[in-house]
Design a protein around this motif. Sequence first.
Motif, mmCIF file in Angstrom:
data_model
loop_
_atom_site.group_PDB
_atom_site.id
_atom_site.type_symbol
_atom_site.label_atom_id
_atom_site.label_comp_id
_atom_site.label_asym_id
_atom_site.label_seq_id
_atom_site.Cartn_x
_atom_site.Cartn_y
_atom_site.Cartn_z
ATOM 1 N N SER A 1 0.854 -1.244 0.049
ATOM 2 C CA SER A 1 0.038 -0.119 -0.002
ATOM 3 C C SER A 1 0.907 1.450 -0.106
ATOM 4 O O SER A 1 0.876 2.166 0.865
ATOM 5 N N PRO A 2 1.868 1.247 -1.104
ATOM 6 C CA PRO A 2 2.529 2.655 -1.145
ATOM 7 C C PRO A 2 1.956 3.987 -1.044
ATOM 8 O O PRO A 2 2.483 4.733 -0.558
ATOM 9 N N ASP A 3 0.889 4.109 -1.612
ATOM 10 C CA ASP A 3 0.347 5.396 -1.774
ATOM 11 C C ASP A 3 -0.727 5.586 -0.553
ATOM 12 O O ASP A 3 -1.239 6.698 -0.656
ATOM 13 N N ASP A 4 -0.808 4.763 0.412
ATOM 14 C CA ASP A 4 -1.639 4.992 1.631
ATOM 15 C C ASP A 4 -0.751 6.049 2.326
ATOM 16 O O ASP A 4 0.347 6.087 2.796
ATOM 17 N N VAL A 5 -1.802 7.080 3.036
ATOM 18 C CA VAL A 5 -1.327 8.038 3.898
ATOM 19 C C VAL A 5 -0.789 7.445 5.162
ATOM 20 O O VAL A 5 -1.235 6.597 5.742
ATOM 21 N N CYS A 6 0.605 7.677 5.528
ATOM 22 C CA CYS A 6 1.121 7.273 6.733
ATOM 23 C C CYS A 6 0.798 8.229 7.946
ATOM 24 O O CYS A 6 0.882 9.329 7.882
ATOM 25 N N THR A 7 0.333 7.621 9.113
ATOM 26 C CA THR A 7 -0.251 8.296 10.180
ATOM 27 C C THR A 7 1.154 8.517 11.234
ATOM 28 O O THR A 7 2.123 8.017 10.906
ATOM 29 N N ARG A 8 0.829 9.241 12.050
ATOM 30 C CA ARG A 8 1.969 9.703 13.214
ATOM 31 C C ARG A 8 2.259 8.517 14.000
ATOM 32 O O ARG A 8 3.463 8.326 13.863
ATOM 33 N N ALA A 9 1.439 7.781 14.142
ATOM 34 C CA ALA A 9 1.758 6.304 14.961
ATOM 35 C C ALA A 9 2.727 5.522 13.971
ATOM 36 O O ALA A 9 3.760 5.041 14.368
ATOM 37 N N GLN A 10 2.557 5.472 12.818
ATOM 38 C CA GLN A 10 3.239 4.485 11.838
ATOM 39 C C GLN A 10 4.583 5.160 11.669
ATOM 40 O O GLN A 10 5.663 4.257 11.614
ATOM 41 N N CYS A 11 4.586 6.379 11.452
ATOM 42 C CA CYS A 11 5.916 7.117 11.197
ATOM 43 C C CYS A 11 6.775 6.821 12.291
ATOM 44 O O CYS A 11 8.031 6.543 12.218
ATOM 45 N N VAL A 12 6.334 7.160 13.537
ATOM 46 C CA VAL A 12 7.305 7.070 14.733
ATOM 47 C C VAL A 12 7.619 5.487 14.874
ATOM 48 O O VAL A 12 8.863 5.062 15.281
ATOM 49 N N THR A 13 6.576 4.583 14.645
ATOM 50 C CA THR A 13 7.004 2.978 14.698
ATOM 51 C C THR A 13 7.890 2.642 13.523
ATOM 52 O O THR A 13 8.956 1.818 14.009
ATOM 53 N N PHE A 14 7.837 3.129 12.414
ATOM 54 C CA PHE A 14 9.278 2.861 11.452
ATOM 55 C C PHE A 14 10.307 3.459 11.850
ATOM 56 O O PHE A 14 11.362 2.619 11.703
#
Length: 256
Positions: A181-194
Amino acid sequence: MIISGGTFAFAEEDVTESPQVQEIQAVSTVTGQPSDLTESKDSEEQKEQGTGSTSEEGTKNEEQPDDNAASKETGTDGEESPVLNLSFTDVQDTTAYYYHPVYWAVKNGITQGTSDTQFSPDFPCTRAQIVTFLWRKAGTPEPTAASNPFTDISKSDYYFKAVLWAVESGITSGTTDSTFSPDDVCTRAQCVTFLWRAMASPVPQISGAFEDVSSDAYYAKAVGWALENGVTSGISATQFSPEAWCTRAQTMTFFY
């Protein structure tokens, strides 16, 4: 590029002053509905959906990009513009929490602008962009994977190597076994987790600092680590807004 939910995406960050103070004082509101995502990694990232509403700096509404702005960000082949601009017209306020992070990121080849003169700090980021930023920050290492497990990315995509590297590094495993899902928007939770996983998932000493971060959430340790290390301080003293879209300005600040 139009993202799921009808919004475009772009995100990055960098900061000189304490990210904690700057993030709370930021002047942007990100509103949107992140697409439902299911990260298969250890069954941690479950379906995520919410209003995506966050107030970083007052009540200024986030600008909604158009097709032209999106195409300028990724170029004709989907890759970011090679233009190195150190004087974006929308990143002029030296007191903005993202001012230094943005120029740091550009100078270090982590990102460029959405046009020759614009950085678009309030645009949200996609999953592909976040992973690519992390990959570039790591020095663009060559992935060792011999095969591509995802049906929605191909070798011609600018983020192809970044995604394979992120998967083999344990940073993400996709939204299903066969899709990223490359074009899905990334949430703040996902960004910090990555970012936390890219740092080898250190165990934080802080927990329960934010009312909207449940102790059993897949991102709980990542948020605790980020707070503990000055990566973020939330949108207020008690709120992190995990489901809100992560903007370009916020992302670069997290990485800075």
